[in-house]
Design a protein around this motif. Structure first.
Motif, PDB file in Angstrom:
ATOM      1  N   LYS A 250      75.013 -20.151  16.199  1.00 34.46           N
ATOM      2  CA  LYS A 250      74.435 -20.456  14.896  1.00 34.46           C
ATOM      3  C   LYS A 250      73.593 -19.268  14.423  1.00 34.46           C
ATOM      4  CE  LYS A 250      75.818 -24.748  14.158  1.00 34.46           C
ATOM      5  NZ  LYS A 250      76.620 -25.139  12.964  1.00 34.46           N
ATOM      6  N   ARG A 251      73.488 -19.122  13.133  1.00 36.58           N
ATOM      7  CA  ARG A 251      72.847 -17.948  12.539  1.00 36.58           C
ATOM      8  C   ARG A 251      71.473 -17.672  13.146  1.00 36.58           C
ATOM      9  NH1 ARG A 251      73.837 -16.026   6.673  1.00 36.58           N
ATOM     10  NH2 ARG A 251      72.463 -14.225   6.564  1.00 36.58           N
ATOM     11  N   ASP A 277      77.296 -18.869   8.181  1.00 31.65           N
ATOM     12  CA  ASP A 277      76.379 -19.745   8.922  1.00 31.65           C
ATOM     13  C   ASP A 277      76.235 -19.374  10.396  1.00 31.65           C
ATOM     14  OD1 ASP A 277      75.925 -21.408   6.674  1.00 31.65           O
ATOM     15  OD2 ASP A 277      77.824 -22.438   7.054  1.00 31.65           O
ATOM     16  N   PHE A 278      76.829 -18.266  10.801  1.00 29.86           N
ATOM     17  CA  PHE A 278      76.877 -17.926  12.215  1.00 29.86           C
ATOM     18  C   PHE A 278      76.508 -16.458  12.437  1.00 29.86           C
ATOM     19  CE2 PHE A 278      79.936 -21.260  11.261  1.00 29.86           C
ATOM     20  CZ  PHE A 278      79.632 -22.231  12.206  1.00 29.86           C
ATOM     21  N   ASP A 321      74.355 -22.433  23.600  1.00 32.23           N
ATOM     22  CA  ASP A 321      74.305 -22.206  22.153  1.00 32.23           C
ATOM     23  C   ASP A 321      75.596 -21.615  21.593  1.00 32.23           C
ATOM     24  OD1 ASP A 321      71.547 -22.999  21.658  1.00 32.23           O
ATOM     25  OD2 ASP A 321      71.000 -21.228  22.850  1.00 32.23           O
ATOM     26  N   VAL A 323      79.017 -21.493  20.117  1.00 29.91           N
ATOM     27  CA  VAL A 323      79.896 -22.459  19.445  1.00 29.91           C
ATOM     28  C   VAL A 323      81.363 -22.029  19.526  1.00 29.91           C
ATOM     29  CG1 VAL A 323      78.076 -23.211  17.894  1.00 29.91           C
ATOM     30  CG2 VAL A 323      79.596 -21.355  17.169  1.00 29.91           C
TER      31      VAL A 323
END
Length: 510
Positions: A250-251, A277-278, A321, A323
Motif C-alpha cells: 500500500k502507498r 494507490d500502491f 504488508d 499485496v
C-alpha cells in the motif's frame, strides 16, 4: 495420435523468423517489417509473458551503471529516454527521483559528480536536470527518517513495460508482420540458403512448417537453449541468468516522486508510486541456475526489500504488508563479473551463418530502455543478407496510440473526457494511459457505461475485453489483468472468474 504437420505453402515463406515475443523480439519484428521484410514472430506463450513484464518499469539511463564505467550504454540509454518519451507519451512519462545521501555509503561528492555526468551525457535533454535538496525542509523528505537530511533530485521516466511490448507487436502487424502467440518453434534446420522451421500451436497441438531466409533468436532467458537445442548451433557467447524480484505494498508516501535508496551492500533499491494507490519496491539481483520459466520471490528476497525500506522510511513494512510480488529472470550477457549487480546490462548481438547464408542472429542481454536501438543494430547486422533492406525509420515513428499533439498526454486526456463525459475520471485516465488515441476504438459511439457491455472490477468492460482479444492477442484473464493492465490489483476472485467465463464464451463463438 500426434497432429499432422502441415507442409509449407508459398505463403509460408518469410524473410525473417523471430523467435520470442518480448521487447527485443517485437522491436526487431517491427523494425524489420517497416524496412520491407516479410516477418513471422513466434512466441510460445503470451507477449511479454516473462522477463519483459517483470522489469522495474523504468526508461532510464542507468545512473548506477556509471560506477562500472558503462558510459556508452548510459549515453545511448539517455538518448533513447528522450526519444521514447516523444514516441509513446501514453505509456511513458517523466518521474522525479529523490536520492537521499546516506552517511557511511557513497560520499556526497560522488553522488553529485555522478548526477553531473548523468545530466551531461544526454546530448538532448528536455527533462529537468539534477540539483541538491535539504530533506529537512523539502516535502520530499517528509516520509524519510530524520537522519537523512540532505539529498539530490534528478529525472528519469516510467514505462508500462508489457504494454510497450504489445504496442511494438501491433505496429509490426500493421506493417505486414505475422505475429503468432501461443506458438512454439519446436525445431529448425538449415536447408539450402535458408531455414526450415516447425511451429506448434501450444493450445491445440497442430504443427506447421515454414521457411525463412534468416532467424532472430530473441528468446530471452531461453536464448542459449534455443541456439543449442532448437537451432543446433554452438555459440561463442553465453548468457548469465539473474533473478530480479519486486514487491508491491500500500502507498508509503504522498506525491508523484520516486525514491532511489542506497544500501550497505552497495546496491540501490527503488520505491516508486504504482497504480495510484500502491508503492512498487525493487529490485533484487540473485544468480539463477534453474529453468527460466515462471519464477517467484523467495522469503529472503522479500525480507531484503522490506529491510531496504525500513532503513530509510519512517513507515515500517513487513512481509505481511506485501499485496503482490513478481519476479523475472534477466538474460544478461556473461561478462564474467563476480557480483550479479555488476554484470553488464549492455547487449551483444551474435551472428552465425553458413557460407554467407541462412544466418541466425542471437540477442544476449539488453534492457528495455535501449530496445529500439538494439533492433536497429540487429537490422544493421542482418543487412548483408538482405541487400535491399530499407533505411532505419523507427527513430521518428510514434507507436500505436501515441499520436498526440505535442506528445501532450494531459491535453489528450482532457479532450477524451470532454468527448465521453460519462466515463468516470479514473476509467478515462486508465484508458488514455493504456491505449492513447486508440482508446476511442474501445469506447466507439458509446454514450454511457452501459453501452460498453458487461462490467468487471476496476472499470473493465466487455468492450475493452473484446478489443484486447481482437487487437492485442489477449486469451486468458491473466493476459488482461496482469499484462495488458494491472487491474488484478483491484479485481476480486468473483470478477476474475466472470472474466475468464466471458473469454471462454467469446472463444467458443469465434
Amino acid at each position: 495420435m500426434a497432429a499432422a504437420t502441415r507442409q509449407p505453402e508459398p505463403s509460408d515463406a518469410y524473410d525473417l523468423l523471430v523467435v520470442g515475443g518480448g521487447i527485443n523480439g517485437t522491436g526487431i519484428a517491427r523494425d524489420a517489417a517497416g524496412r520491407g521484410l516479410s516477418v513471422l514472430l513466434a512466441e510460445r506463450g503470451d507477449l511479454a509473458g516473462f522477463t519483459s513484464s517483470s522489469s522495474t518499469k523504468l526508461i532510464h539511463g542507468g545512473l548506477r551503471y556509471l560506477e562500472y564505467y558503462e558510459f556508452r550504454l548510459v549515453r545511448e540509454a539517455l538518448a533513447e529516454r528522450e526519444r521514447l518519451l516523444r514516441l509513446a507519451p501514453h505509456v511513458i512519462w517523466p518521474l522525479r527521483f529523490v536520492l537521499p545521501h546516506d552517511e557511511g555509503l557513497r560520499p556526497a561528492w560522488m553522488l553529485r559528480l555522478g548526477l553531473f555526468l548523468y545530466d551531461h551525457l544526454a546530448r538532448l535533454r528536455t527533462l529537468p536536470g539534477s540539483h541538491g535538496i535539504d530533506l529537512r525542509s523539502s516535502a520530499y523528505g517528509a516520509p524519510l527518517q530524520k537522519r537523512l537530511n540532505r539529498g539530490f533530485v534528478y529525472s528519469d521516466c516510467w514505462v508500462e513495460d508489457s504494454r510497450l511490448v504489445v504496442l511494438n507487436a501491433m505496429d509490426a502487424r500493421e506493417r505486414g508482420a505475422t505475429v503468432l502467440t501461443r506458438t512454439g518453434v519446436v525445431s529448425a534446420r538449415r536447408e539450402g540458403d535458408g531455414w526450415v522451421a516447425t511451429l506448434r500451436d501450444e493450445r491445440g497441438g497442430a504443427e506447421r512448417t515454414i521457411r525463412a531466409k534468416a532467424v532472430v533468436n530473441a528468446a530471452g532467458p531461453w536464448v542459449s537453449a534455443t541456439l543449442g537445442g532448437t537451432l543446433g548451433i554452438n555459440s561463442r557467447a553465453a548468457v548469465r541468468l539473474i533473478k530480479g524480484s519486486h514487491i508491491v505494498v500500500k502507498r508509503l508516501f504522498e506525491g508523484d516522486q520516486a525514491y532511489i535508496l542506497q544500501q550497505p551492500d552497495k546496491r540501490i533499491i527503488f520505491a516508486i508510486p504504482y497504480e495510484r494507490d500502491f508503492t512498487l519496491i525493487g529490485t533484487t539481483d540473485v544468480p539463477y541456475d534453474g529453468e527460466p520459466g515462471p519464477v517467484s520471490i523467495s522469503d529472503a528476497e522479500t525480507d531484503y526489500l522490506c529491510g531496504c525500506i525500513n532503513r530509510s522510511f519512517d513507515t515500517k513494512i513487513t512481509p505481511a504488508d506485501v499485496v503482490w510480488s513478481y519476479s523475472g529472470v534477466r538474460p544478461l550477457y556473461d561478462d564474467a563479473a563476480e557480483n550479479a549487480s555488476a554484470v553488464t546490462r549492455d547487449y551483444v548481438l551474435d551472428v552465425e551463418d553458413q557460407g554467407g547464408k541462412a544466418a541466425v542472429l542471437s540477442v544476449f542481454g539488453g534492457k528495455i530502455t535501449t530496445y529500439r536501438r538494439l533492433a536497429e543494430h540487429a537490422l544493421e547486422k542482418l543487412k548483408p543478407y538482405f541487400p535491399h533492406l530499407k533505411k532505419a525509420w523507427t527513430g521518428d515513428a510514434v507507436l500505436p496510440g501515441g499520436a498526440m499533439k505535442d506528445a501532450d498526454f494531459d491535453q489528450f486526456l482532457a479532450k477524451l473526457k470532454a468527448e465521453k463525459p460519462f466515463l468516470p475520471d479514473e476509467t478515462a485516465r486508465r484508458l488514455a494511459r493504456a491505449y492513447g488515441t486508440r482508446a476511442r476504438d474501445i469506447v466507439g459511439t458509446a454514450q454511457s457505461m452501459a453501452d460498453l457491455g458487461e462490467a468487471f472490477d476496476g472499470g473493465l468492460t466487455a468492450a475493452e475485453v473484446d478489443y484486447l482479444r481482437t487487437e492485442e492477442w489477449a486469451v486468458t484473464a491473466d493476459d488482461i489483468l496482469w499484462r495488458r493492465s494491472k487491474l488484478g490489483l483491484r479485481t476480486s476472485p468473483e470478477s476474475a472468474a466472470r472474466l475468464a467465463a466471458y473469454l471462454d464464451r467469446r472463444a467458443e463463438a469465434a
